[in-house]
Scaffold this motif. Structure first.
Motif, PDB file in Angstrom:
ATOM      1  N   MET A 124       0.847  -1.182   0.000  1.00  0.00           N
ATOM      2  CA  MET A 124       0.000   0.000   0.000  1.00  0.00           C
ATOM      3  C   MET A 124       0.892   1.244   0.000  1.00  0.00           C
ATOM      4  O   MET A 124       1.727   1.415   0.874  1.00  0.00           O
ATOM      5  CB  MET A 124      -0.872  -0.034   1.260  1.00  0.00           C
ATOM      6  CG  MET A 124      -1.780   1.129   1.390  1.00  0.00           C
ATOM      7  SD  MET A 124      -2.999   0.809   2.669  1.00  0.00           S
ATOM      8  CE  MET A 124      -2.722   2.199   3.707  1.00  0.00           C
ATOM      9  N   SER A 171       0.215   8.077   0.445  1.00  0.00           N
ATOM     10  CA  SER A 171       0.211   9.318  -0.319  1.00  0.00           C
ATOM     11  C   SER A 171      -0.124  10.523   0.548  1.00  0.00           C
ATOM     12  O   SER A 171      -0.597  11.530   0.076  1.00  0.00           O
ATOM     13  CB  SER A 171      -0.799   9.219  -1.469  1.00  0.00           C
ATOM     14  OG  SER A 171      -2.087   9.015  -0.948  1.00  0.00           O
ATOM     15  N   SER A 172       0.112  10.394   1.847  1.00  0.00           N
ATOM     16  CA  SER A 172      -0.242  11.492   2.743  1.00  0.00           C
ATOM     17  C   SER A 172       0.828  12.576   2.763  1.00  0.00           C
ATOM     18  O   SER A 172       0.611  13.628   3.340  1.00  0.00           O
ATOM     19  CB  SER A 172      -0.451  10.959   4.158  1.00  0.00           C
ATOM     20  OG  SER A 172       0.759  10.417   4.648  1.00  0.00           O
ATOM     21  N   ASN A 195     -10.310  10.490   6.723  1.00  0.00           N
ATOM     22  CA  ASN A 195      -9.951   9.875   5.440  1.00  0.00           C
ATOM     23  C   ASN A 195      -9.966   8.354   5.519  1.00  0.00           C
ATOM     24  O   ASN A 195     -10.460   7.691   4.614  1.00  0.00           O
ATOM     25  CB  ASN A 195      -8.582  10.363   4.967  1.00  0.00           C
ATOM     26  CG  ASN A 195      -8.616  11.797   4.510  1.00  0.00           C
ATOM     27  OD1 ASN A 195      -9.678  12.346   4.230  1.00  0.00           O
ATOM     28  ND2 ASN A 195      -7.464  12.421   4.453  1.00  0.00           N
ATOM     29  N   VAL A 196      -9.430   7.797   6.613  1.00  0.00           N
ATOM     30  CA  VAL A 196      -9.407   6.342   6.778  1.00  0.00           C
ATOM     31  C   VAL A 196     -10.822   5.813   6.945  1.00  0.00           C
ATOM     32  O   VAL A 196     -11.179   4.779   6.395  1.00  0.00           O
ATOM     33  CB  VAL A 196      -8.506   5.947   7.974  1.00  0.00           C
ATOM     34  CG1 VAL A 196      -8.677   4.481   8.327  1.00  0.00           C
ATOM     35  CG2 VAL A 196      -7.057   6.246   7.656  1.00  0.00           C
ATOM     36  N   GLN A 197     -11.665   6.536   7.693  1.00  0.00           N
ATOM     37  CA  GLN A 197     -13.051   6.116   7.902  1.00  0.00           C
ATOM     38  C   GLN A 197     -13.808   6.104   6.576  1.00  0.00           C
ATOM     39  O   GLN A 197     -14.582   5.197   6.294  1.00  0.00           O
ATOM     40  CB  GLN A 197     -13.732   7.070   8.891  1.00  0.00           C
ATOM     41  CG  GLN A 197     -14.824   6.428   9.687  1.00  0.00           C
ATOM     42  CD  GLN A 197     -15.100   7.216  10.958  1.00  0.00           C
ATOM     43  OE1 GLN A 197     -14.631   8.342  11.115  1.00  0.00           O
ATOM     44  NE2 GLN A 197     -15.844   6.625  11.862  1.00  0.00           N
ATOM     45  N   LYS A 198     -13.544   7.102   5.739  1.00  0.00           N
ATOM     46  CA  LYS A 198     -14.182   7.175   4.435  1.00  0.00           C
ATOM     47  C   LYS A 198     -13.687   6.049   3.521  1.00  0.00           C
ATOM     48  O   LYS A 198     -14.455   5.445   2.779  1.00  0.00           O
ATOM     49  CB  LYS A 198     -13.878   8.534   3.796  1.00  0.00           C
ATOM     50  CG  LYS A 198     -14.884   8.976   2.750  1.00  0.00           C
ATOM     51  CD  LYS A 198     -14.511  10.327   2.191  1.00  0.00           C
ATOM     52  CE  LYS A 198     -14.529  11.408   3.251  1.00  0.00           C
ATOM     53  NZ  LYS A 198     -14.144  12.716   2.714  1.00  0.00           N
ATOM     54  N   GLU A 199     -12.366   5.749   3.595  1.00  0.00           N
ATOM     55  CA  GLU A 199     -11.765   4.728   2.729  1.00  0.00           C
ATOM     56  C   GLU A 199     -12.213   3.317   3.110  1.00  0.00           C
ATOM     57  O   GLU A 199     -12.445   2.485   2.247  1.00  0.00           O
ATOM     58  CB  GLU A 199     -10.238   4.830   2.817  1.00  0.00           C
ATOM     59  CG  GLU A 199      -9.492   4.102   1.754  1.00  0.00           C
ATOM     60  CD  GLU A 199      -9.625   4.739   0.385  1.00  0.00           C
ATOM     61  OE1 GLU A 199      -9.654   3.975  -0.585  1.00  0.00           O
ATOM     62  OE2 GLU A 199      -9.704   5.969   0.290  1.00  0.00           O
ATOM     63  N   LEU A 200     -12.327   3.050   4.412  1.00  0.00           N
ATOM     64  CA  LEU A 200     -12.693   1.713   4.875  1.00  0.00           C
ATOM     65  C   LEU A 200     -14.201   1.482   4.941  1.00  0.00           C
ATOM     66  O   LEU A 200     -14.634   0.369   5.204  1.00  0.00           O
ATOM     67  CB  LEU A 200     -12.080   1.443   6.252  1.00  0.00           C
ATOM     68  CG  LEU A 200     -10.560   1.350   6.316  1.00  0.00           C
ATOM     69  CD1 LEU A 200     -10.098   1.169   7.741  1.00  0.00           C
ATOM     70  CD2 LEU A 200     -10.042   0.223   5.449  1.00  0.00           C
ATOM     71  N   ASN A 201     -15.001   2.509   4.718  1.00  0.00           N
ATOM     72  CA  ASN A 201     -16.468   2.424   4.755  1.00  0.00           C
ATOM     73  C   ASN A 201     -16.975   1.834   6.068  1.00  0.00           C
ATOM     74  O   ASN A 201     -17.813   0.935   6.086  1.00  0.00           O
ATOM     75  CB  ASN A 201     -17.016   1.602   3.578  1.00  0.00           C
ATOM     76  CG  ASN A 201     -16.738   2.274   2.261  1.00  0.00           C
ATOM     77  OD1 ASN A 201     -16.745   3.494   2.175  1.00  0.00           O
ATOM     78  ND2 ASN A 201     -16.476   1.485   1.237  1.00  0.00           N
TER      79      ASN A 201
END
Length: 168
Positions: free
Chosen positions: A1, A4-5, A48-54
């Motif tokens: 992975m 890109s932060s 961002n992580v919450q949005k990415e992991l749904n």
């Protein structure tokens, strides 16, 4: 992975999923880069992580753990060499400086390899330096490995790093 932060010094990320909780552990070599730049950076990362992991009905927990010897980890070392090469430092000087930093981190051996259009030469080549022992053929040897690509003005260079930590 690929991370890109824009934060340099992240060694690895562990994600532990449970029924009601997702725990993200970020192992970072230089935590000041993440914390001191912006105080809201961790909350921004959490969104961002919450949005990415749904994860709508799960709780998200982000923990940042500092690594004791950051230059003993190949990912951080590869980012260091990549930054040097993008600033047009000589590849040999960058490799020797990386080996110097690794020797201070108390490792038994290191091998660094750079491949591509080194220093803008027309013909691509592979250059490598080894310091200490790096027994790649021994199965019981604990070797950390990293492969990293860097985009320079001359083209793409590949950096590979093997760090011999200990024999088992």
């Amino acid at each position: 992975m690929r991370i890109s932060s824009g934060v340099e010094g992240i060694a690895r990320i562990e994600i532990q999923k449970r029924i009601d909780l997702i725990q993200v552990i970020i192992y970072i070599g230089f935590p000041k880069l993440l914390i001191e730049n912006r105080p809201r950076r961790i909350e921004e990362l959490q969104l961002n992580v919450q949005k990415e992991l749904n994860c709508v009905n799960r709780k998200l927990n982000i923990a940042i753990t500092r690594i004791s010897n950051p230059y003993g980890h190949p990912n951080i070392l590869a980012e260091f060499i990549a930054a040097q090469l993008q600033n047009r430092v000589s590849f040999r000087k960058a490799m020797k400086k990386a080996i110097e930093l690794t020797e201070q981190a108390d490792t038994k051996g290191i091998q660094v390899q750079i491949a591509g259009r080194i220093d803008g030469k027309e013909i691509a080549r592979v250059e490598w330096i080894r310091e200490g022992r790096v027994p790649l053929q021994t199965i019981g040897a604990k070797i950390d490995y990293c492969s990293y690509t860097v985009r320079t003005i001359y083209g793409v260079l590949g950096i590979k790093i093997w760090i011999f930590v200990a024999a088992e």
